[in-house]
Every structure is written in C-alpha cells, then in structure tokens.
Design a protein around this motif. Structure first.
Motif, PDB file in Angstrom:
ATOM      1  N   PHE A  48      38.738  42.898  36.980  1.00  0.00           N
ATOM      2  CA  PHE A  48      39.533  43.166  35.775  1.00  0.00           C
ATOM      3  C   PHE A  48      40.956  42.614  35.906  1.00  0.00           C
ATOM      4  O   PHE A  48      41.772  42.801  35.002  1.00  0.00           O
ATOM      5  CB  PHE A  48      39.615  44.664  35.492  1.00  0.00           C
ATOM      6  N   THR A  49      41.267  41.967  37.012  1.00  0.00           N
ATOM      7  CA  THR A  49      42.627  41.466  37.242  1.00  0.00           C
ATOM      8  C   THR A  49      42.600  39.949  37.430  1.00  0.00           C
ATOM      9  O   THR A  49      41.585  39.370  37.806  1.00  0.00           O
ATOM     10  CB  THR A  49      43.248  42.112  38.501  1.00  0.00           C
ATOM     11  N   THR A  50      43.745  39.330  37.171  1.00  0.00           N
ATOM     12  CA  THR A  50      43.874  37.885  37.345  1.00  0.00           C
ATOM     13  C   THR A  50      45.330  37.528  37.567  1.00  0.00           C
ATOM     14  O   THR A  50      46.236  38.270  37.175  1.00  0.00           O
ATOM     15  CB  THR A  50      43.360  37.133  36.097  1.00  0.00           C
ATOM     16  N   GLN A  51      45.547  36.408  38.219  1.00  0.00           N
ATOM     17  CA  GLN A  51      46.899  35.876  38.386  1.00  0.00           C
ATOM     18  C   GLN A  51      47.156  34.704  37.444  1.00  0.00           C
ATOM     19  O   GLN A  51      48.165  34.018  37.549  1.00  0.00           O
ATOM     20  CB  GLN A  51      47.100  35.428  39.846  1.00  0.00           C
ATOM     21  N   GLN A  52      46.226  34.506  36.518  1.00  0.00           N
ATOM     22  CA  GLN A  52      46.329  33.392  35.565  1.00  0.00           C
ATOM     23  C   GLN A  52      46.334  33.923  34.130  1.00  0.00           C
ATOM     24  O   GLN A  52      45.671  33.370  33.257  1.00  0.00           O
ATOM     25  CB  GLN A  52      45.158  32.426  35.754  1.00  0.00           C
ATOM     26  N   ALA A  53      47.086  35.003  33.905  1.00  0.00           N
ATOM     27  CA  ALA A  53      47.051  35.690  32.613  1.00  0.00           C
ATOM     28  C   ALA A  53      47.424  34.764  31.449  1.00  0.00           C
ATOM     29  O   ALA A  53      46.800  34.808  30.378  1.00  0.00           O
ATOM     30  CB  ALA A  53      47.984  36.897  32.644  1.00  0.00           C
ATOM     31  N   ARG A  54      48.431  33.925  31.639  1.00  0.00           N
ATOM     32  CA  ARG A  54      48.867  33.046  30.545  1.00  0.00           C
ATOM     33  C   ARG A  54      47.771  32.053  30.153  1.00  0.00           C
ATOM     34  O   ARG A  54      47.562  31.782  28.967  1.00  0.00           O
ATOM     35  CB  ARG A  54      50.141  32.311  30.944  1.00  0.00           C
TER      36      ARG A  54
END
Length: 269
Positions: A48-54
């Motif tokens: 449910f998480t990511t470092q590429q939100a944009r």
C-alpha cells in the motif's frame, strides 16, 4: 488483450442505456476492491506504500483521461476501428522517445511511423464508417494511453504490479466518485447490473495482466501482442453488433498492425 477487448465490446453494448460515467466508476470501484482484498489476503501492507507517489498520480490522471476519451469514442465508432486507432500507441511511444526523451529515431523508424499514421487516416477517412468526433476522442485517448504505457514500464521497475494497480484504481475511483452522482440513473435492470460487473472484472484483469507482463518482460518483447486486440475487437464487433470494417478501414488496420510489428522487430534488432 482479450480481456480489454471484451471490456470494450460489452461497454459499447451497455452504453446503449447507461452513461460512460457509470461504467467507468463501476469498473474502478470493483478493481479497487479486488486489488485491496488481494493485498490484504497476502498480508503485505507494504504494497500500500510507494516512493513514486507523483508518478502514480500522473499515471492515474492519464488513466482517467484515457477512459473518458475512450468511452466517448466507443459510443460513436465501431469497436474494431476504435481498437485499431488505440494500436497506434507503440508508434506514439517512439515519437515520445524522440521529442521528449531525445532518443534518436532512424530513417526507417520514421517510415514505420508514417506508415502507421497513414493506416490510421484510412480508418478515420471522411466518408467512412467512423464518426469524426469519435475519431478525435480516440486520438486524444491515444495521447493519454501513450503516457500511461510509458509510465507503467518505468513504475514496474520499482513497485509491485499490485501496488501500481492499487494506486491507479484508487485515484480513478476517487475522481469518478465525485462526478458519478450527477449521472446516476433512476433505476437499473438486473441485466445491466450483471453486465456492469462483467465489464468491471474483465477490465480489472486486463489491466492487471498488462502490468504483470510489463514487470516480467521489456516493452519491445510485449508490443507485438498488443496488436492481437484488433482481432479480438473485430470478432466482438461482428458477434455483438454485426459490424465488419469496410475494405479501406481493413487495409488501414493491417497497415497499423504491420508497420507497428515491423517497428518492434527493427527496434529489437
């Protein structure tokens, strides 16, 4: 591609009685629920998480735009011609690589692009079966889908296919939830509800298989399989609507597929 072509064919049938907004909202609602349930069942909350939100936000926005343009086009033009126009995406990705990513395109590469575009002009030519407004909407959808496909391959390098699907589905569902109350019908039949569920499941699996494929193989390997959608859609259009493309449209479809496949073969070499 079979799932996505099935979704398009039955969506066109549904749009005889329902607005595209209802279909898009249902599809992404079901897709969000399916992906969420799958992640929870795996007991993998990190998905449910990511470092590429944009980039996920951009991809989701392109999906919403592509869906709105696509369904608007599908209301107005036959399924096979609609799919053929969308099969310009691999060639459009080449243009994107040239003018945005500053990659070099050879003379023969430009020939393939020109050939595919000529095929598209035959499909949407004046006096043919294709409504000009529908063709314009389809081409705008191609622009969105080109960016969407490019981002899919990039995101799949770092994020799980489930993560990519979750963020795209959630954003699309959230955006459509704001608009859908203004288009909700007074009542729906059991057949309409059943078709809505079928379209949503077919579209969800089609998108998930696509992300999974891009996570396991490079775009150059996968691109030839995209053109199978023309065959699936032509079959669906014939079975459901008794529509067969005319000679010039058929030639245009073969040109789009032929030059697209030639471009993939050349790029791989």
């Amino acid at each position: 591609m079979a799932c996505l072509s099935t979704q398009d064919t039955f969506s066109k049938l549904l749009m005889l009685t329902l607005t595209p907004m209802i279909i898009i909202w249902t599809r992404y609602g079901v897709q969000t629920a399916m992906i969420t349930a799958t992640i929870l069942r795996k007991k993998s909350p990190h998905l449910f998480t990511t470092q590429q939100a944009r980039l996920h936000l951009l991809r989701g926005s392109l999906v919403v735009g592509g869906s709105l343009f696509g369904y608007g086009a599908l209301q107005r033009i036959p399924v096979a011609e609609f799919t053929a126009i969308y099969c310009l995406v691999p060639l459009a990705v080449t243009l994107l690589a040239r003018f945005v990513l500053k990659e070099k395109v050879s003379a023969i590469g430009w020939l393939f692009i020109a050939g595919g575009m000529t095929g598209a002009l035959l499909v949407v030519r004046p006096g043919g079966d294709v409504d000009p407004t529908g063709a314009t909407l389809a081409l705008l959808g191609v622009v969105c889908y080109t960016g969407f496909q490019t981002l899919t391959g990039y995101l799949a390098r770092k994020d799980s296919p489930l993560t990519i699907q979750f963020f795209t589905s959630l954003l699309s569902f959230s955006v459509m939830s704001v608009a859908v109350p203004f288009f909700w019908p007074g009542s729906m039949t059991g057949a309409e509800l059943g078709l809505l569920a079928f379209v949503a499941v077919a579209g969800s699996y089609g998108q998930f298989f696509m992300v999974l494929a891009f996570a396991k193989a490079p775009a150059s390997v996968l691109s030839p399989y995209l053109y199978s959608a023309i065959g699936f859609s032509a079959l669906g259009g014939w079975l459901m609507f008794n529509h067969l493309p005319d000679l010039w449209a058929l030639i245009g479809m073969l040109m789009i597929a032929g030059f697209g496949l030639a471009s993939v073969w050349f790029n791989r070499r």
